[in-house]
Design an enzyme around this catalytic site. Structure first.
Site, PDB file in Angstrom:
ATOM      1  N   GLN A 144     -17.981  -8.815  11.840  1.00  0.00           N
ATOM      2  CA  GLN A 144     -19.365  -8.575  11.424  1.00  0.00           C
ATOM      3  C   GLN A 144     -20.300  -9.607  12.062  1.00  0.00           C
ATOM      4  OE1 GLN A 144     -20.254  -5.898   9.700  1.00  0.00           O
ATOM      5  NE2 GLN A 144     -22.388  -6.404   9.320  1.00  0.00           N
ATOM      6  N   LYS A 196     -18.288  -0.647   3.952  1.00  0.00           N
ATOM      7  CA  LYS A 196     -17.410  -0.115   5.011  1.00  0.00           C
ATOM      8  C   LYS A 196     -15.985   0.075   4.476  1.00  0.00           C
ATOM      9  CE  LYS A 196     -20.247  -2.051   8.706  1.00  0.00           C
ATOM     10  NZ  LYS A 196     -20.476  -3.056   9.743  1.00  0.00           N
ATOM     11  N   ASP A 228     -16.557  -1.051  16.982  1.00  0.00           N
ATOM     12  CA  ASP A 228     -18.011  -1.220  17.101  1.00  0.00           C
ATOM     13  C   ASP A 228     -18.520  -0.729  18.456  1.00  0.00           C
ATOM     14  OD1 ASP A 228     -19.400  -2.350  14.894  1.00  0.00           O
ATOM     15  OD2 ASP A 228     -18.359  -4.247  15.201  1.00  0.00           O
TER      16      ASP A 228
HETATM   17  N1  GUN Z   1     -24.253  -6.424  11.969  1.00  0.00           N
HETATM   18  C1  GUN Z   1     -25.249  -5.504  11.808  1.00  0.00           C
HETATM   19  N2  GUN Z   1     -24.834  -4.284  12.238  1.00  0.00           N
HETATM   20  C2  GUN Z   1     -23.570  -4.444  12.684  1.00  0.00           C
HETATM   21  C3  GUN Z   1     -22.619  -3.540  13.245  1.00  0.00           C
HETATM   22  O1  GUN Z   1     -22.868  -2.351  13.451  1.00  0.00           O
HETATM   23  N3  GUN Z   1     -21.406  -4.082  13.574  1.00  0.00           N
HETATM   24  C4  GUN Z   1     -21.124  -5.402  13.384  1.00  0.00           C
HETATM   25  N4  GUN Z   1     -19.911  -5.828  13.761  1.00  0.00           N
HETATM   26  N5  GUN Z   1     -21.988  -6.264  12.874  1.00  0.00           N
HETATM   27  C5  GUN Z   1     -23.205  -5.777  12.515  1.00  0.00           C
END
Ligand code: GUN
Length: 296
Positions: free
Chosen positions: A108, A64, A131
């Site tokens: 996350q 990311k 998100d």
């Molecule tokens: N863990 C797995 N996918 C995601 C996501 O799209 N966002 C976040 N914050 N954690 C994740």
């Protein structure tokens, strides 16, 4: 990106080119970021937080950051120890909410057991919730007119938009997944596009009777059958002309080569939904930043 690349179809030889679409959208994000950074004198900034040592989380978050920086988005990261308390994490979120230079906050998931995930997500400023998990953003999704929506479902509907399935009137979409990150938000994005939606999951009886009805099949099971390690979604489980979106990584749920023979379009793994997920995060950071700088 060359003009020739720009003109190539997103579904070619029945395969949805997720990487191609992703590159195209990332390029647009980069151009827009450059323009707005010049206009407002401040670049967009994403801050990520990981609590604990989950190797998958570390890898995804690194990806990311790399993609953000390539698009001109600044980024910062907090690596907190596994035993971080709820109060400590809450204090960090509060500080990030109040920092004007931070436009996007991503905690996350999963979080360690001592932390109340819902409380943490709810504490993120909805304007910075890239998100799309906060109650205000879920509410917007529920009523239609969502601004920031969860990256994976957002990536899926964007792929459908680009293969001419933006309006799903008369189409039956079957989703195999009921998670809060994929299946649940996807229901509303699809309903808002007039689809008829069925959700299947691990307790569904007779899965093939549902998958065979699908005009669009979205699958995110994430493992193989335990007894013989075979694919969950086989050729006999889909109808002719189906569109198949396989969300699972690093190994897809779908017997790609055989299902492709019946499919109108199908996503590969890798190179399908995966790149789109990060791309939609970049789009969300841009949208969040744009809303914040134009307000100040
Ligand atoms: N863990 C797995 N996918 C995601 C996501 O799209 N966002 C976040 N914050 N954690 C994740």
């Amino acid at each position: 990106m060359s003009d020739e690349e720009e003109l190539k179809p997103i579904c070619e030889d029945h395969v949805i080119k997720g990487k191609r679409l992703s590159n195209r959208i990332r390029r647009n994000v980069q151009v827009e970021v450059e323009k707005l950074t010049e206009k407002y004198g401040i670049a967009p900034k994403l801050v990520t937080v990981i609590v604990g040592e989950d190797p998958g989380s570390q890898m995804y978050v690194r990806m990311k950051h790399k993609a953000s920086n390539k698009a001109g988005i600044l980024s910062d990261h907090y690596d907190l120890p596994e035993k971080t308390s709820q109060d400590e994490l809450m204090a960090l979120i509060k500080k990030l909410n109040e920092t004007i230079e931070v436009h996007g906050i991503l905690v996350q998931l999963p979080l360690p057991k001592q932390i109340d995930e819902k409380a943490i997500i709810s504490a993120i400023d909805p304007l910075k919730d890239v998100d799309g998990f906060s109650p205000q953003n879920i509410y917007r999704l529920f009523y239609g007119g969502e601004k920031l929506s969860s990256a994976t479902p957002h990536g899926i509907v964007t792929m459908l938009d680009y293969i001419g399935m933006g309006d799903l009137s008369g189409k039956h979409v079957v989703i195999i997944n009921r998670s809060t990150i994929v299946g649940k938000p996807l229901i509303f994005l699809l309903l808002n596009r007039n689809a008829t939606v069925t959700i299947c999951h691990s307790r569904t009886a007779d899965l093939p009777s549902f998958t065979r009805q699908a005009d669009v099949l979205v699958t995110a099971i994430g493992r193989r059958k335990s007894e013989d390690d075979s694919f969950f979604i086989t050729q006999d489980m889909v109808k002719e002309g189906v569109v198949v979106i396989d969300v699972s990584t690093p190994h897809g749920d779908v017997d790609f080569e055989n299902v492709k023979e019946k499919a109108l379009c199908i996503t590969p793994v890798p190179g399908g939904v995966g790149p789109m997920t990060i791309t939609m995060l970049l789009q969300n950071v841009l949208d969040a930043y744009s809303a914040q700088v134009s307000k100040s």
